[in-house]
Write a protein that holds these residues in place. Structure first.
Motif, short mmCIF file in Angstrom:
data_model
loop_
_atom_site.label_atom_id
_atom_site.label_comp_id
_atom_site.label_asym_id
_atom_site.label_seq_id
_atom_site.Cartn_x
_atom_site.Cartn_y
_atom_site.Cartn_z
N GLY A 89 0.76 -1.24 0.00
CA GLY A 89 0.00 0.00 0.00
C GLY A 89 0.79 1.28 0.00
O GLY A 89 0.20 2.35 -0.16
N ALA A 90 2.12 1.23 0.17
CA ALA A 90 2.90 2.47 0.22
C ALA A 90 3.31 2.96 -1.16
O ALA A 90 3.72 4.11 -1.31
N GLY A 91 3.19 2.11 -2.19
CA GLY A 91 3.57 2.51 -3.54
C GLY A 91 2.58 3.47 -4.16
O GLY A 91 1.47 3.67 -3.64
N PRO A 92 2.94 4.10 -5.26
CA PRO A 92 2.05 5.08 -5.90
C PRO A 92 0.65 4.54 -6.18
O PRO A 92 -0.34 5.24 -6.03
N PHE A 93 0.56 3.25 -6.60
CA PHE A 93 -0.74 2.70 -7.00
C PHE A 93 -1.62 2.35 -5.80
O PHE A 93 -2.75 1.89 -6.00
N ALA A 94 -1.12 2.54 -4.58
CA ALA A 94 -1.89 2.26 -3.36
C ALA A 94 -2.47 0.85 -3.39
O ALA A 94 -3.64 0.63 -3.08
N VAL A 123 -10.08 5.01 7.37
CA VAL A 123 -11.25 4.38 6.77
C VAL A 123 -12.29 5.45 6.41
O VAL A 123 -12.86 5.47 5.31
N THR A 124 -12.52 6.38 7.34
CA THR A 124 -13.46 7.48 7.08
C THR A 124 -13.01 8.31 5.89
O THR A 124 -13.81 8.67 5.01
N ARG A 125 -11.74 8.63 5.82
CA ARG A 125 -11.22 9.49 4.75
C ARG A 125 -11.24 8.78 3.39
O ARG A 125 -11.51 9.40 2.37
N PRO A 174 -8.87 0.53 2.23
CA PRO A 174 -9.60 1.23 3.30
C PRO A 174 -8.74 2.01 4.28
O PRO A 174 -9.16 3.06 4.77
N GLN A 175 -7.53 1.52 4.61
CA GLN A 175 -6.67 2.24 5.57
C GLN A 175 -5.52 2.97 4.87
O GLN A 175 -4.55 3.36 5.53
#
Length: 453
Positions: free
Chosen positions: A245-250, A366-368, A384-385
């Motif tokens: 999840g840290a890469g550009p493509f999330a 999650v909200t954001r 989600p996170q």
């Protein structure tokens, strides 16, 4: 594309960016040398079948990147001497009115973080630990805080003995140390088509080359990595991955793809460099790739993106065969991690405060992310996170013009070009952690209003 002169077949859309990248690659490869004069705008436009305006814009990009200089009446020349390798992808220009900044990936500024810092600093002030003030021995720092590091890595899915963990001042120093252990000048590193923006300058400073590997919606394609390794004549030494999840493509890579990449890395002798900057932020993710091939892997994570930006602490899990080399590289460039920051990190982790902050971060993110998905739609990918969303733009869309228009309306986002290795498709990286929730909603609506179609 590192040759010079360029040909018409080298140019892809958008043409100005492709031309600028081609000139930059030729400079990096030595095909263009300091002092070389570039063709006049009109001449190069005729050679490549472009408009003069396109060539002018490409030259302007190269001037901004400090690669070339334009001299009135003389022409454009490759610059000599020190220069900035790449333009940072986040917003940094001063303005009269600070924007709503969604260009830099940071955790949510929770009020609990302020209280955590205050409590730890008060405790340390009442009874300052001698090692945090007077220690000058790297191995003493590792001995004191290795257990803390091992505990955090276990939360990330990595069970590693403390003696195989190097404590650094963040994930970027950890990455640099790992890069310095894997090869010699001229060797290659496989990576995704867009990747961590700090990888290119770090590799360049060590005279290592990056090779973009084809990807699909699940991440790097294992067969493409295997083909690249076997056809490289031994030049390809490692594979750099951002699977969590840290890469550009999330993107959160699934377990099967992780297993396939680990298997191919072992079979072809590639060292895995796994950047897990978010650590355990993503709930219920698969285990790290490095846990599947620990003797072939450098794994690094930190605390600044999961807990607090000011907590600059990184942990590098090392393979046994390269551990001594990594320790020596760290001694040469950094000597040791900052003991006072390590003391605060241990305080948070041992007390359970880090877990509380992590849970609060997850809930806020999650909200954001739900808000971002509602406003931007499914085309903005993420999880989600996640701390950011990746928003592909229509082919031919002018990325920089859109960024400039957003900034004019008080919103800063990051251009996809800042992360590109081989991917030239326009995109935006939209970070969700820094603004207040109200500002975030307003900024997302502004971005949505600017999107074509």
């Amino acid at each position: 594309m590192s040759h010079w002169p360029l040909t018409r077949t080298d140019i892809t859309r958008p043409a100005y960016r492709s031309l600028a990248q081609g000139v930059a690659a030729a400079i990096d490869a030595g095909s263009l040398r300091p002092g070389d004069r570039l063709p006049p705008h009109r001449e190069l436009a005729w050679q490549l079948g472009l408009s003069v305006q396109t060539v002018s814009r490409a030259y302007e990009e190269l001037i901004r990147a400090d690669l070339i200089s334009g001299e009135v009446g003389r022409g454009s020349f490759v610059k000599s001497g020190p220069r900035e390798t790449i333009e940072v992808p986040w917003f940094r220009a001063p303005t009269d009115r600070p924007p709503i900044d969604m260009s830099m990936m940071t955790p949510v500024a929770l009020p609990q973080i302020v209280e955590a810092w205050r409590a730890s600093l008060l405790r340390i002030a009442e009874r300052p630990p001698d090692p945090a003030m007077f220690s000058f021995r790297p191995r003493q720092t590792m001995a004191l805080y290795g257990g803390m590091a091992a505990g955090w890595l276990a939360r990330c899915g990595m069970v590693v003995p403390a003696q195989r963990i190097l404590i650094t001042n963040g994930t970027t120093p950890a990455m640099f140390i790992a890069l310095g252990c894997i090869g010699n000048p001229g060797d290659e590193i496989a990576t995704e088509s867009s990747t961590c923006h700090t990888l290119r300058p770090a590799a360049s400073s060590l005279h290592l080359k990056l090779r973009g590997i084809a990807c699909d919606a699940r991440g790097m394609i294992p067969e493409a990595l295997e083909q690249a390794a076997r056809s490289s004549n031994g030049r390809l030494k490692s594979v750099f991955l951002l699977p969590s999840g840290a890469g550009p493509f999330a993107r959160i890579m699934d377990r099967e793809r992780r297993e396939d990449l680990a298997r191919i890395a072992v079979a072809t002798g590639l060292i895995i460099l796994e950047n897990d900057a978010l650590g355990p932020v993503a709930a219920r993710r698969p285990p790290p790739i490095s846990s599947l091939a620990p003797e072939n892997s450098f794994y690094f994570t930190g605390l600044s993106k999961s807990l607090s930006p000011g907590l600059r602490m990184g942990f590098l899990a090392m393979p046994d065969a390269l551990a001594e080399r990594a320790l020596n590289r760290h001694l040469a460039v950094a000597w040791m991690a900052t003991p006072m920051i390590a003391e605060i990190a241990r305080d948070w982790i041992a007390s359970g405060l880090a877990d509380d902050l992590l849970a609060a971060q997850r809930a806020q993110l999650v909200t954001r992310n739900r808000l971002a998905q509602r406003i931007l739609g499914l085309r903005a990918s993420g999880f989600p996170q996640g701390l950011h969303r990746w928003l592909p733009l229509p082919a031919g869309c002018d990325e920089r013009a859109l960024l400039s228009e957003a900034l004019a309306r008080g919103v800063a986002v990051a251009p996809g070009a800042g992360f590109a290795i081989t991917d030239t498709a326009p995109a935006l990286r939209i970070c969700l952690g820094a603004p207040s929730l109200r500002d975030l909603e307003r900024a997302l609506q502004i971005v949505a209003s600017l999107l074509p179609g």
